[in-house]
Design a protein around this motif. Structure first.
Motif, mmCIF file in Angstrom:
data_model
loop_
_atom_site.group_PDB
_atom_site.id
_atom_site.type_symbol
_atom_site.label_atom_id
_atom_site.label_comp_id
_atom_site.label_asym_id
_atom_site.label_seq_id
_atom_site.Cartn_x
_atom_site.Cartn_y
_atom_site.Cartn_z
ATOM 1 N N VAL A 8 21.624 -2.671 22.196
ATOM 2 C CA VAL A 8 20.517 -2.331 21.304
ATOM 3 C C VAL A 8 19.283 -3.157 21.670
ATOM 4 N N VAL A 9 19.476 -4.422 21.969
ATOM 5 C CA VAL A 9 18.355 -5.278 22.393
ATOM 6 C C VAL A 9 17.732 -4.718 23.666
ATOM 7 N N ASP A 10 18.553 -4.229 24.576
ATOM 8 C CA ASP A 10 18.061 -3.619 25.816
ATOM 9 C C ASP A 10 17.165 -2.425 25.502
ATOM 10 N N LEU A 11 17.524 -1.647 24.485
ATOM 11 C CA LEU A 11 16.730 -0.474 24.118
ATOM 12 C C LEU A 11 15.455 -0.836 23.359
ATOM 13 N N VAL A 12 15.510 -1.867 22.533
ATOM 14 C CA VAL A 12 14.414 -2.160 21.607
ATOM 15 C C VAL A 12 13.396 -3.150 22.173
ATOM 16 N N VAL A 13 13.865 -4.167 22.873
ATOM 17 C CA VAL A 13 12.984 -5.251 23.316
ATOM 18 C C VAL A 13 12.605 -5.044 24.783
ATOM 19 N N ASN B 122 16.850 -21.063 20.813
ATOM 20 C CA ASN B 122 17.603 -19.797 20.879
ATOM 21 C C ASN B 122 17.173 -18.971 22.084
ATOM 22 N N GLY B 123 15.871 -18.898 22.321
ATOM 23 C CA GLY B 123 15.370 -18.154 23.477
ATOM 24 C C GLY B 123 15.841 -18.749 24.791
ATOM 25 N N PHE C 129 11.841 -12.647 21.067
ATOM 26 C CA PHE C 129 12.339 -11.608 20.159
ATOM 27 C C PHE C 129 13.711 -11.058 20.533
ATOM 28 N N GLY C 130 14.163 -11.265 21.768
ATOM 29 C CA GLY C 130 15.503 -10.824 22.151
ATOM 30 C C GLY C 130 16.599 -11.448 21.297
ATOM 31 N N PRO C 131 16.625 -12.779 21.149
ATOM 32 C CA PRO C 131 17.660 -13.397 20.312
ATOM 33 C C PRO C 131 17.540 -13.031 18.840
ATOM 34 N N ILE C 132 16.314 -12.800 18.365
ATOM 35 C CA ILE C 132 16.139 -12.424 16.954
ATOM 36 C C ILE C 132 16.749 -11.055 16.698
ATOM 37 N N VAL C 133 16.435 -10.090 17.549
ATOM 38 C CA VAL C 133 17.000 -8.737 17.391
ATOM 39 C C VAL C 133 18.510 -8.773 17.600
ATOM 40 N N LEU C 134 18.964 -9.558 18.569
ATOM 41 C CA LEU C 134 20.402 -9.695 18.809
ATOM 42 C C LEU C 134 21.111 -10.210 17.558
ATOM 43 N N LEU D 273 20.117 -10.036 14.376
ATOM 44 C CA LEU D 273 20.080 -9.053 13.285
ATOM 45 C C LEU D 273 21.094 -7.934 13.498
ATOM 46 N N VAL D 274 21.126 -7.374 14.705
ATOM 47 C CA VAL D 274 22.048 -6.272 14.999
ATOM 48 C C VAL D 274 23.490 -6.758 14.984
ATOM 49 N N ASN D 275 23.741 -7.954 15.510
ATOM 50 C CA ASN D 275 25.091 -8.493 15.526
ATOM 51 C C ASN D 275 25.594 -8.752 14.106
ATOM 52 N N THR D 276 24.725 -9.234 13.231
ATOM 53 C CA THR D 276 25.111 -9.443 11.835
ATOM 54 C C THR D 276 25.503 -8.115 11.186
ATOM 55 N N PHE D 277 24.704 -7.084 11.420
ATOM 56 C CA PHE D 277 25.011 -5.761 10.867
ATOM 57 C C PHE D 277 26.351 -5.240 11.396
ATOM 58 N N LEU D 278 26.553 -5.304 12.717
ATOM 59 C CA LEU D 278 27.798 -4.793 13.298
ATOM 60 C C LEU D 278 29.015 -5.609 12.866
ATOM 61 N N SER D 279 28.869 -6.921 12.780
ATOM 62 C CA SER D 279 29.987 -7.763 12.352
ATOM 63 C C SER D 279 30.378 -7.448 10.910
ATOM 64 N N ASN D 280 29.377 -7.249 10.052
ATOM 65 C CA ASN D 280 29.680 -6.863 8.668
ATOM 66 C C ASN D 280 30.339 -5.495 8.610
ATOM 67 N N TYR D 281 29.897 -4.578 9.460
ATOM 68 C CA TYR D 281 30.502 -3.253 9.510
ATOM 69 C C TYR D 281 31.965 -3.337 9.937
ATOM 70 N N PHE D 282 32.241 -4.083 10.997
ATOM 71 C CA PHE D 282 33.626 -4.233 11.452
ATOM 72 C C PHE D 282 34.479 -4.952 10.415
ATOM 73 N N ALA D 283 33.895 -5.916 9.722
ATOM 74 C CA ALA D 283 34.649 -6.655 8.694
ATOM 75 C C ALA D 283 35.008 -5.749 7.520
ATOM 76 N N GLN D 284 34.149 -4.811 7.183
ATOM 77 C CA GLN D 284 34.448 -3.870 6.099
ATOM 78 C C GLN D 284 35.497 -2.857 6.533
ATOM 79 N N ARG D 285 35.487 -2.483 7.797
ATOM 80 C CA ARG D 285 36.469 -1.511 8.301
ATOM 81 C C ARG D 285 37.834 -2.140 8.488
ATOM 82 N N GLU D 286 37.872 -3.415 8.839
ATOM 83 C CA GLU D 286 39.115 -4.151 9.073
ATOM 84 C C GLU D 286 39.089 -5.401 8.190
ATOM 85 N N PRO D 287 39.356 -5.277 6.881
ATOM 86 C CA PRO D 287 39.193 -6.436 5.979
ATOM 87 C C PRO D 287 40.160 -7.576 6.265
ATOM 88 N N GLU D 288 41.262 -7.323 6.925
ATOM 89 C CA GLU D 288 42.204 -8.412 7.200
ATOM 90 C C GLU D 288 41.742 -9.306 8.345
#
Length: 121
Positions: A17-22, A71-72, A95-100, A102-117
């Protein structure tokens, strides 16, 4: 072990996603994204704590804004270690690490909700 692979996958997808956005962040292939994710993990585990301690006076003076530079620098250092993963320019450096993150937080939360254990880090 499953949590480790899901975390690695989340970081690799975030890099894509960072490759596409930044502009200035370029990934050649998905395997380069996987290697980049592993490289970011290694750099953040071993080198970033050392840089954070060494840059503590700058962080105090800038009220924590120097952390963006650290971070940069870690993001760029991870890119240097992986063929097919490049970071060019100040915009990508900042901005690469910032976008990384944000997107990683979203995906990690998504995976955590799909696999709660699983406990994702």
């Amino acid at each position: 072990m499953k949590a480790f692979f899901l975390t690695l996958l989340a970081i690799a997808l975030s890099l894509l996603v960072v490759d596409l956005v930044v502009p200035g962040v370029d990934l050649a292939t998905f395997p380069a994204a996987l290697l980049g994710a592993a490289s970011i993990g290694v750099v953040n585990s071993f080198i970033k704590p050392i840089l954070s301690v060494l840059s503590l006076p700058f962080n105090i003076v800038t009220l924590g804004l120097f952390s963006v530079v650290v971070n940069g620098l870690c993001f760029w250092l991870a890119a240097v270690a992986v063929p097919g993963f490049t970071v060019h320019g100040l915009f990508a450096f900042i901005f690469g690490p910032i976008v990384l993150s944000l997107v990683n937080t979203f995906l990690s939360n998504y995976f955590a909700q799909r696999e709660p254990e699983l406990e994702m880090e």
